[in-house]
Write an enzyme that holds these catalytic residues in place. Sequence first.
Site, PDB file in Angstrom:
ATOM      1  N   ASN A   1      41.060  41.140  54.828  1.00  0.00           N
ATOM      2  CA  ASN A   1      40.440  40.784  53.713  1.00  0.00           C
ATOM      3  C   ASN A   1      40.952  39.347  53.322  1.00  0.00           C
ATOM      4  O   ASN A   1      42.319  39.355  52.730  1.00  0.00           O
ATOM      5  CB  ASN A   1      40.872  42.082  52.569  1.00  0.00           C
ATOM      6  CG  ASN A   1      40.163  41.663  51.168  1.00  0.00           C
ATOM      7  OD1 ASN A   1      39.732  40.666  50.937  1.00  0.00           O
ATOM      8  ND2 ASN A   1      40.900  42.492  50.128  1.00  0.00           N
TER       9      ASN A   1
ATOM     10  N   LYS B   1      40.215  37.899  50.483  1.00  0.00           N
ATOM     11  CA  LYS B   1      40.261  37.512  49.226  1.00  0.00           C
ATOM     12  C   LYS B   1      39.925  36.542  48.691  1.00  0.00           C
ATOM     13  O   LYS B   1      39.088  35.782  49.231  1.00  0.00           O
ATOM     14  CB  LYS B   1      41.658  37.886  48.611  1.00  0.00           C
ATOM     15  CG  LYS B   1      42.217  39.039  49.095  1.00  0.00           C
ATOM     16  CD  LYS B   1      43.713  39.687  48.559  1.00  0.00           C
ATOM     17  CE  LYS B   1      43.969  40.935  49.034  1.00  0.00           C
ATOM     18  NZ  LYS B   1      45.122  41.387  48.524  1.00  0.00           N
TER      19      LYS B   1
ATOM     20  N   HIS C   1      38.507  48.013  45.691  1.00  0.00           N
ATOM     21  CA  HIS C   1      40.083  47.522  46.226  1.00  0.00           C
ATOM     22  C   HIS C   1      40.508  47.364  44.884  1.00  0.00           C
ATOM     23  O   HIS C   1      40.049  47.125  43.719  1.00  0.00           O
ATOM     24  CB  HIS C   1      39.519  45.489  46.469  1.00  0.00           C
ATOM     25  CG  HIS C   1      41.092  45.491  46.946  1.00  0.00           C
ATOM     26  ND1 HIS C   1      42.048  44.841  46.078  1.00  0.00           N
ATOM     27  CD2 HIS C   1      41.659  45.171  48.190  1.00  0.00           C
ATOM     28  CE1 HIS C   1      43.076  44.564  46.899  1.00  0.00           C
ATOM     29  NE2 HIS C   1      42.926  44.540  48.044  1.00  0.00           N
TER      30      HIS C   1
ATOM     31  N   GLU D   1      42.344  45.258  43.115  1.00  0.00           N
ATOM     32  CA  GLU D   1      42.115  43.928  42.438  1.00  0.00           C
ATOM     33  C   GLU D   1      40.591  44.149  41.661  1.00  0.00           C
ATOM     34  O   GLU D   1      40.707  43.534  40.482  1.00  0.00           O
ATOM     35  CB  GLU D   1      42.096  42.885  43.389  1.00  0.00           C
ATOM     36  CG  GLU D   1      43.648  42.509  43.650  1.00  0.00           C
ATOM     37  CD  GLU D   1      43.900  42.023  45.152  1.00  0.00           C
ATOM     38  OE1 GLU D   1      42.927  41.465  45.608  1.00  0.00           O
ATOM     39  OE2 GLU D   1      44.941  42.217  45.776  1.00  0.00           O
TER      40      GLU D   1
ATOM     41  N   GLU E   1      45.748  51.912  49.784  1.00  0.00           N
ATOM     42  CA  GLU E   1      46.341  50.524  49.610  1.00  0.00           C
ATOM     43  C   GLU E   1      47.152  50.772  48.239  1.00  0.00           C
ATOM     44  O   GLU E   1      46.751  50.555  47.147  1.00  0.00           O
ATOM     45  CB  GLU E   1      45.622  49.273  49.383  1.00  0.00           C
ATOM     46  CG  GLU E   1      44.621  49.083  50.484  1.00  0.00           C
ATOM     47  CD  GLU E   1      44.205  47.747  50.576  1.00  0.00           C
ATOM     48  OE1 GLU E   1      44.570  46.957  51.593  1.00  0.00           O
ATOM     49  OE2 GLU E   1      43.583  47.083  49.398  1.00  0.00           O
TER      50      GLU E   1
ATOM     51  N   GLY F   1      50.552  42.762  48.530  1.00  0.00           N
ATOM     52  CA  GLY F   1      50.991  41.337  48.367  1.00  0.00           C
ATOM     53  C   GLY F   1      52.576  41.033  47.459  1.00  0.00           C
ATOM     54  O   GLY F   1      52.905  39.863  47.211  1.00  0.00           O
TER      55      GLY F   1
ATOM     56  N   SER G   1      50.841  44.742  52.434  1.00  0.00           N
ATOM     57  CA  SER G   1      51.991  44.035  53.092  1.00  0.00           C
ATOM     58  C   SER G   1      52.063  44.579  54.661  1.00  0.00           C
ATOM     59  O   SER G   1      53.283  44.510  55.212  1.00  0.00           O
ATOM     60  CB  SER G   1      53.308  44.085  52.655  1.00  0.00           C
ATOM     61  OG  SER G   1      53.172  43.461  51.136  1.00  0.00           O
TER      62      SER G   1
END
Length: 249
Positions: free
Chosen positions: A9, A11, A94, A96, A166, A172, A212
Amino acid sequence: MRKNIVAGNWKMNNDLAQTETLITALKGQTISSDAEVMVAPPFTNLWAAYNALKGSDIEVAAQNMHFAENGAYTGEVSASMLKSVGITTVILGHSERRAYFNETDEILAKKVDAALAKDMRVIFCFGEELADRKSDNHETVVGDQIKNALFHLDAAAFKNIVLAYEPVWAIGTGETASPEQAQDMHAFIRKTLADKYGAEVADSVSILYGGSVKPNNAKEIFSKPDVDGGLIGGAALNAEDFFAIVNAF
Ligand code: 13P
């Protein structure tokens, strides 16, 4: 049997020139595992990525889409539009998107329906926040995310669904779920599916881990029986790192 999948991904990273450079580097790598490999660049680079990777072993996926077919939704992109540039897999849900763009379970259920109606494959993401894990509420949160967005589907729909766990606290941050934490959650997810749809469906769905994943921890995470691959963020932006993860299977 379910497939192993490693998806990158990207992003909101890489303009067109950077996309072309990274794809050239990806094509120079060798897949020595049985994992299906995918990359998800930003919308503006999907067509270029699709063309550059056509005929290769790397599929191109999108990071998001709208649930409507077309219309007055400024800034949005539909399933048909993605398909018109060769894209048949889309990441939905996701964290985010949930956190910064207010995507709720209800919106995500509509997006999932819209993608499946166009015969697209969905990589459906979910995961708990740190506070949920600290209060030992992580299984409830994850169970609800799955039920609210997916449990209106019939069993047959799951042939086009990939799940991606996730944990938000691991995205991250450089902090990964331990292989045991990942396995425990993936086993819980599979049981949640089995309770609703039966063991055959549950065993056929790939469940990816994201948060990660790096070349130095992928092998251990992927060695767990219910972990069927990874959704990779930062490490997917470097061809050698990404393929070290792909080849960790
Ligand atoms: P990182 O691998 O950078 O933690 O990102 C994970 C992720 O969000 C993939 O979708």
